[in-house]
Design a protein around this motif. Structure first.
Motif, PDB file in Angstrom:
ATOM      1  N   ASP A 175       0.980  -1.356   0.078  1.00  0.00           N
ATOM      2  CA  ASP A 175       0.146   0.052   0.079  1.00  0.00           C
ATOM      3  C   ASP A 175       0.777   1.210   0.070  1.00  0.00           C
ATOM      4  O   ASP A 175       1.626   1.611   0.983  1.00  0.00           O
ATOM      5  CB  ASP A 175      -0.841  -0.017   1.191  1.00  0.00           C
ATOM      6  N   VAL A 177      -0.168   4.340   0.197  1.00  0.00           N
ATOM      7  CA  VAL A 177      -0.451   5.346   0.957  1.00  0.00           C
ATOM      8  C   VAL A 177       0.251   5.147   2.676  1.00  0.00           C
ATOM      9  O   VAL A 177       0.397   5.914   3.448  1.00  0.00           O
ATOM     10  CB  VAL A 177      -1.998   5.428   1.191  1.00  0.00           C
ATOM     11  N   ARG A 181       2.381   7.270   5.025  1.00  0.00           N
ATOM     12  CA  ARG A 181       2.390   7.656   6.428  1.00  0.00           C
ATOM     13  C   ARG A 181       3.486   6.942   6.871  1.00  0.00           C
ATOM     14  O   ARG A 181       3.718   7.830   8.016  1.00  0.00           O
ATOM     15  CB  ARG A 181       0.932   6.764   6.764  1.00  0.00           C
ATOM     16  N   ALA A 243      -3.907   5.954  -6.388  1.00  0.00           N
ATOM     17  CA  ALA A 243      -4.331   5.788  -4.764  1.00  0.00           C
ATOM     18  C   ALA A 243      -4.447   7.095  -4.338  1.00  0.00           C
ATOM     19  O   ALA A 243      -5.319   7.184  -3.367  1.00  0.00           O
ATOM     20  CB  ALA A 243      -3.050   4.860  -4.221  1.00  0.00           C
ATOM     21  N   ASP A 246      -7.886   8.454  -5.410  1.00  0.00           N
ATOM     22  CA  ASP A 246      -9.033   7.720  -4.711  1.00  0.00           C
ATOM     23  C   ASP A 246      -9.402   8.070  -3.431  1.00  0.00           C
ATOM     24  O   ASP A 246     -10.427   8.456  -2.847  1.00  0.00           O
ATOM     25  CB  ASP A 246      -8.687   6.113  -4.808  1.00  0.00           C
ATOM     26  N   TYR A 247      -8.116   8.477  -2.624  1.00  0.00           N
ATOM     27  CA  TYR A 247      -8.303   9.016  -1.019  1.00  0.00           C
ATOM     28  C   TYR A 247      -8.653  10.378  -1.093  1.00  0.00           C
ATOM     29  O   TYR A 247      -9.711  10.624  -0.402  1.00  0.00           O
ATOM     30  CB  TYR A 247      -6.934   8.806  -0.506  1.00  0.00           C
ATOM     31  N   GLU A 251      -8.315  13.448   3.166  1.00  0.00           N
ATOM     32  CA  GLU A 251      -8.132  12.146   3.679  1.00  0.00           C
ATOM     33  C   GLU A 251      -6.629  11.954   3.874  1.00  0.00           C
ATOM     34  O   GLU A 251      -6.317  11.241   4.683  1.00  0.00           O
ATOM     35  CB  GLU A 251      -8.904  11.135   3.134  1.00  0.00           C
ATOM     36  N   ILE A 252      -5.816  12.161   2.875  1.00  0.00           N
ATOM     37  CA  ILE A 252      -4.593  11.921   2.671  1.00  0.00           C
ATOM     38  C   ILE A 252      -4.034  12.761   3.935  1.00  0.00           C
ATOM     39  O   ILE A 252      -3.128  12.110   4.614  1.00  0.00           O
ATOM     40  CB  ILE A 252      -3.769  12.314   1.782  1.00  0.00           C
ATOM     41  N   ILE A 255      -4.575  10.973   7.218  1.00  0.00           N
ATOM     42  CA  ILE A 255      -3.816   9.662   7.210  1.00  0.00           C
ATOM     43  C   ILE A 255      -2.266  10.080   7.654  1.00  0.00           C
ATOM     44  O   ILE A 255      -1.736   9.681   8.656  1.00  0.00           O
ATOM     45  CB  ILE A 255      -3.696   8.911   5.944  1.00  0.00           C
TER      46      ILE A 255
END
Length: 260
Positions: A175, A177, A181, A243, A246-247, A251-252, A255
């Motif tokens: 992943d 994302v 993080r 990706a 999409d988030y 939202e990123i 995160i």
């Protein structure tokens, strides 16, 4: 599996004396673990460089077209991106970067940066595993390729590091994302980001993706026989950008920073 530079043998007699450097295959979990350590490495470099005695004027004069503030240079090379949909997408990321990042330069910290903290510029050493840990345990024991060092924006370097970590994660179907993080959290265990830096980091990461893809496309035009090598990172950029899209930006940020 993914490849990083590793040290397979260390001489015990006289300290750090590797016989040779080869490539290490890594699992999804190992790549995610390394993402955290890469963030820490980036933070440590910036922390240590605060006490480094250097000529700011001379360091500022070093021109690196890949530094975040120079992203606009690559607009002229967008024509070398063959796919029109991809070309328009990259143009949009560059335009948003120009609108959201460049006007805020006076708000952002500058310092002595490495210029290219990426997976291909770290040296890894295999270490002892924790109890019950699957796979291998790696530690970063070296940082190479100092030719792009200079005086530039701190958040720009973290954005570059994060972008490359995401691409490496995508290469092993991990992943991206989550990898990002881990990188940002690792960085902030060493050095905190300002509110202004948090607000622009997303734009730095996406613009770096755009720059890398445009640059690879241009180099492939010049050297089509080396296209596989030149696209070693860029081939995963569409996956990572999807990706992120999409988030969504909000939202990123949640995160990455947990609403902080």
């Amino acid at each position: 599996m993914s490849n990083f530079f590793s040290l397979p043998k260390i001489s015990k007699g006289r300290g750090f004396d590797p016989e040779f450097i080869n490539e290490a295959e890594m699992s999804k979990d190992e790549v995610i673990e390394i993402a955290f350590h890469m963030g820490q490495l980036c933070g440590r470099f910036h922390q240590v460089m605060k006490t480094f005695d250097y000529d700011v004027e001379r360091a500022s004069a070093h021109h690196n077209p890949f530094q975040a503030e120079n992203t606009s240079i690559f607009e002229k090379k967008l024509a070398y991106v063959k796919d029109s949909s991809m070309r328009n997408q990259l143009r949009n990321y560059i335009n948003v970067f120009k609108e959201q990042f460049l006007p805020r330069l006076s708000e952002l910290r500058k310092g002595f940066i490495h210029g290219d903290i990426s997976d291909t510029n770290i040296i890894l050493q295999e270490g002892p595993k924790d109890s019950g840990q699957a796979g291998k345990h790696w530690r970063i024991c070296g940082l190479i390729d100092l030719e792009d060092c200079g005086y530039s924006y701190i958040v720009g370097e973290l954005g570059i590091c994060t972008a490359y970590v995401m691409l490496r994660a995508a290469s092993v179907e991990a992943d991206p994302v989550e990898a990002s993080r881990q990188t940002i959290q690792g960085y902030q265990t060493i050095q905190s980001l300002s509110a202004e830096e948090k607000e622009v980091l997303f734009y730095v990461v996406t613009s770096r993706m755009a720059v890398s893809y445009v640059s690879a496309s241009f180099e492939c035009f010049l050297e089509p026989e080396n296209s596989v090598y030149l696209f070693v990172h860029a081939k995963n950029i569409p996956t990572v950008l999807k990706a992120l899209k999409d988030y969504g930006r909000d939202e990123i940020d949640e995160i990455w920073f947990g609403g902080a």
